[in-house]
Write a protein that holds these residues in place. Structure first.
Motif, PDB file in Angstrom:
ATOM      1  N   LEU A  43      -1.103  20.077  61.152  1.00  0.00           N
ATOM      2  CA  LEU A  43      -1.572  19.735  59.813  1.00  0.00           C
ATOM      3  C   LEU A  43      -3.092  19.618  59.770  1.00  0.00           C
ATOM      4  CD1 LEU A  43       1.128  17.184  58.594  1.00  0.00           C
ATOM      5  CD2 LEU A  43       0.920  19.609  58.063  1.00  0.00           C
ATOM      6  N   LEU A 239       2.047  12.272  51.918  1.00  0.00           N
ATOM      7  CA  LEU A 239       1.694  13.497  52.630  1.00  0.00           C
ATOM      8  C   LEU A 239       1.723  14.700  51.677  1.00  0.00           C
ATOM      9  CD1 LEU A 239       0.944  14.122  55.588  1.00  0.00           C
ATOM     10  CD2 LEU A 239       3.315  14.802  55.958  1.00  0.00           C
ATOM     11  N   TYR A 240       2.602  14.650  50.710  1.00  0.00           N
ATOM     12  CA  TYR A 240       2.665  15.698  49.681  1.00  0.00           C
ATOM     13  C   TYR A 240       1.541  15.508  48.670  1.00  0.00           C
ATOM     14  CZ  TYR A 240       4.382  18.206  45.552  1.00  0.00           C
ATOM     15  OH  TYR A 240       4.492  19.020  44.446  1.00  0.00           O
ATOM     16  N   GLU A 243      -1.716  17.005  49.385  1.00  0.00           N
ATOM     17  CA  GLU A 243      -1.615  18.471  49.462  1.00  0.00           C
ATOM     18  C   GLU A 243      -1.644  19.023  50.886  1.00  0.00           C
ATOM     19  OE1 GLU A 243      -4.651  19.981  46.894  1.00  0.00           O
ATOM     20  OE2 GLU A 243      -3.605  19.370  45.068  1.00  0.00           O
ATOM     21  N   LEU A 244      -1.100  18.223  51.810  1.00  0.00           N
ATOM     22  CA  LEU A 244      -0.961  18.716  53.178  1.00  0.00           C
ATOM     23  C   LEU A 244       0.386  19.400  53.378  1.00  0.00           C
ATOM     24  CD1 LEU A 244      -2.439  16.142  55.717  1.00  0.00           C
ATOM     25  CD2 LEU A 244      -3.150  18.489  55.307  1.00  0.00           C
ATOM     26  N   SER A 245       1.296  19.211  52.445  1.00  0.00           N
ATOM     27  CA  SER A 245       2.625  19.791  52.564  1.00  0.00           C
ATOM     28  C   SER A 245       3.124  20.199  51.188  1.00  0.00           C
ATOM     29  CB  SER A 245       3.590  18.795  53.213  1.00  0.00           C
ATOM     30  OG  SER A 245       3.629  17.605  52.456  1.00  0.00           O
ATOM     31  N   TYR A 249       8.876  20.218  52.041  1.00  0.00           N
ATOM     32  CA  TYR A 249       8.725  18.964  52.791  1.00  0.00           C
ATOM     33  C   TYR A 249       9.085  17.772  51.920  1.00  0.00           C
ATOM     34  CZ  TYR A 249       6.496  14.614  53.958  1.00  0.00           C
ATOM     35  OH  TYR A 249       6.277  13.280  54.155  1.00  0.00           O
ATOM     36  N   TRP A 291       9.806  16.066  61.362  1.00  0.00           N
ATOM     37  CA  TRP A 291       8.863  16.992  62.004  1.00  0.00           C
ATOM     38  C   TRP A 291       9.327  18.433  61.830  1.00  0.00           C
ATOM     39  CZ3 TRP A 291       5.830  13.648  61.264  1.00  0.00           C
ATOM     40  CH2 TRP A 291       5.365  12.648  62.089  1.00  0.00           C
ATOM     41  N   ILE A 294       8.553  19.499  58.263  1.00  0.00           N
ATOM     42  CA  ILE A 294       7.120  19.780  58.105  1.00  0.00           C
ATOM     43  C   ILE A 294       6.783  21.149  58.681  1.00  0.00           C
ATOM     44  CG2 ILE A 294       4.802  19.127  58.901  1.00  0.00           C
ATOM     45  CD1 ILE A 294       5.641  16.208  58.647  1.00  0.00           C
ATOM     46  N   ASP A 297       8.123  23.810  56.430  1.00  0.00           N
ATOM     47  CA  ASP A 297       7.320  23.844  55.206  1.00  0.00           C
ATOM     48  C   ASP A 297       6.004  24.569  55.427  1.00  0.00           C
ATOM     49  OD1 ASP A 297       6.795  22.582  52.390  1.00  0.00           O
ATOM     50  OD2 ASP A 297       5.030  22.036  53.581  1.00  0.00           O
ATOM     51  N   GLN A 298       5.395  24.360  56.592  1.00  0.00           N
ATOM     52  CA  GLN A 298       4.127  25.045  56.895  1.00  0.00           C
ATOM     53  C   GLN A 298       4.345  26.558  57.064  1.00  0.00           C
ATOM     54  OE1 GLN A 298       0.883  23.502  57.121  1.00  0.00           O
ATOM     55  NE2 GLN A 298       2.142  21.994  56.054  1.00  0.00           N
ATOM     56  N   GLN A 301       4.760  28.199  53.480  1.00  0.00           N
ATOM     57  CA  GLN A 301       3.702  28.036  52.465  1.00  0.00           C
ATOM     58  C   GLN A 301       2.833  29.292  52.375  1.00  0.00           C
ATOM     59  OE1 GLN A 301       1.544  24.322  51.545  1.00  0.00           O
ATOM     60  NE2 GLN A 301       2.688  23.447  53.251  1.00  0.00           N
TER      61      GLN A 301
END
Length: 301
Positions: A43, A239-240, A243-245, A249, A291, A294, A297-298, A301
């Motif tokens: 992240l 965390l959402y 805007e990191l995920s 997520y 985890w 996440i 999700d990465q 994206q």
């Protein structure tokens, strides 16, 4: 002299002995630490992942986490011998001597610390060292003094994603990193308390002052468990929010948090060892699931 050296070497290379040293590193816990660090690194890196740096961070983290786990067993080996669930560990079962475990653990800790500082960066190294110092110097002795130990222990438990973030970018100036810290911190309190409830007789016999010792009806435990699980909901959303995920997520993470909360509620309504065990298994599932979500999700994206 040559014969003595060969005998010593063969003993060190014996499969059973190697397995005992590997067990000293608590592979399950070390893998969790490593996964948490890698999530922080992922992240923190965003779309610019330095895979060579990530490999260095992973090796350094594995070394220092393994050494910390091994040194914890060295410090507590007599107490481990008094508990059924830990009597078969390498030290109580005499597979490894205390001197050997101390030397082994210190070599790993110092090697891991130096590796993180010189091969990753100073900040990541200092965070790794702080994790070890708090765990061994504060949490480990505090377990025999006060039930407050659960909060002290949650700090080093939540630092690996912070270390991963620092390894990736060299600073701690992002709210998302602290959201990761909060998620792991808030997960760890009910996780540890569920284990303490399931193993309360063992802990009592060994002299550990875990919360069930002074909370036979579970009132304090329920308040702390439910408080942390409720706070886990906004921590997950945070965390959402930064805007990191993405939405994958958010949906998956919230479902995991709600499911974890449900098992906490069930324990609060029926404070038995059976319900505590179910909460414990829910905690085992929660962090790896988050985890994994996440990571997925990465990828999409």
């Amino acid at each position: 002299m040559k014969l003595h050296t060969e005998t010593t070497l063969s003993k060190w290379l014996d499969t059973e002995t190697l397995a005992a040293y590997y067990e000293l590193t608590k592979p399950g816990i070390t893998f969790t630490v490593l996964a948490s660090m890698l999530i922080g690194f992922l992240l923190g890196s965003g779309s610019n992942i330095d895979f060579i740096l990530m490999a260095h961070a992973a090796l350094g983290t594995w070394l220092i986490a393994s050494g910390t786990a091994a040194h914890n067993q060295f410090l507590e080996w007599r107490l481990d011998g008094q508990m059924k669930r830990t009597q078969t560990r390498p030290l109580p079962s005499s597979k490894v001597t205390p001197k050997q475990s101390m030397a082994f653990s210190l070599v790993l800790i110092f090697a891991g610390s130096a590796y993180m500082i010189f091969m990753v960066n100073l900040l990541a190294g200092l965070i790794s060292i702080a994790t070890t110092v708090i765990y061994l110097g504060a949490y480990t002795p505090m377990k025999r003094v006060s039930a407050v130990n659960v909060f002290i222990g949650a700090i080093p438990g939540a630092l690996p994603p912070v270390g991963g973030w620092a390894a990736a970018v060299g600073h701690l100036g992002h709210a998302g990193m602290w959201a990761l810290f909060a998620i792991v911190f808030l997960w760890q309190v009910p996780h540890v308390m569920a284990i303490a409830w399931v193993c309360k007789d063992d802990y009592r016999n060994a002299g550990f002052r875990m919360l069930p010792r002074n909370d036979e009806n579970g009132t304090k435990a329920v308040l702390l468990i439910l408080g942390c699980l409720l706070l886990l909901l906004p921590a997950t959303w945070a965390l959402y929010a930064v805007e990191l995920s993405g939405i994958t997520y958010l949906i998956g993470g919230m479902l995991c948090a709600v499911a974890f909360l449900w098992y906490g509620i069930r324990f609060s309504l029926d404070r038995t060892k059976e319900k505590a065990k179910k909460l414990m298994f829910a905690s085992f599932f929660y962090l790896p699931a988050v985890w994994a979500i996440i990571f997925i999700d990465q990828l999409i994206q």
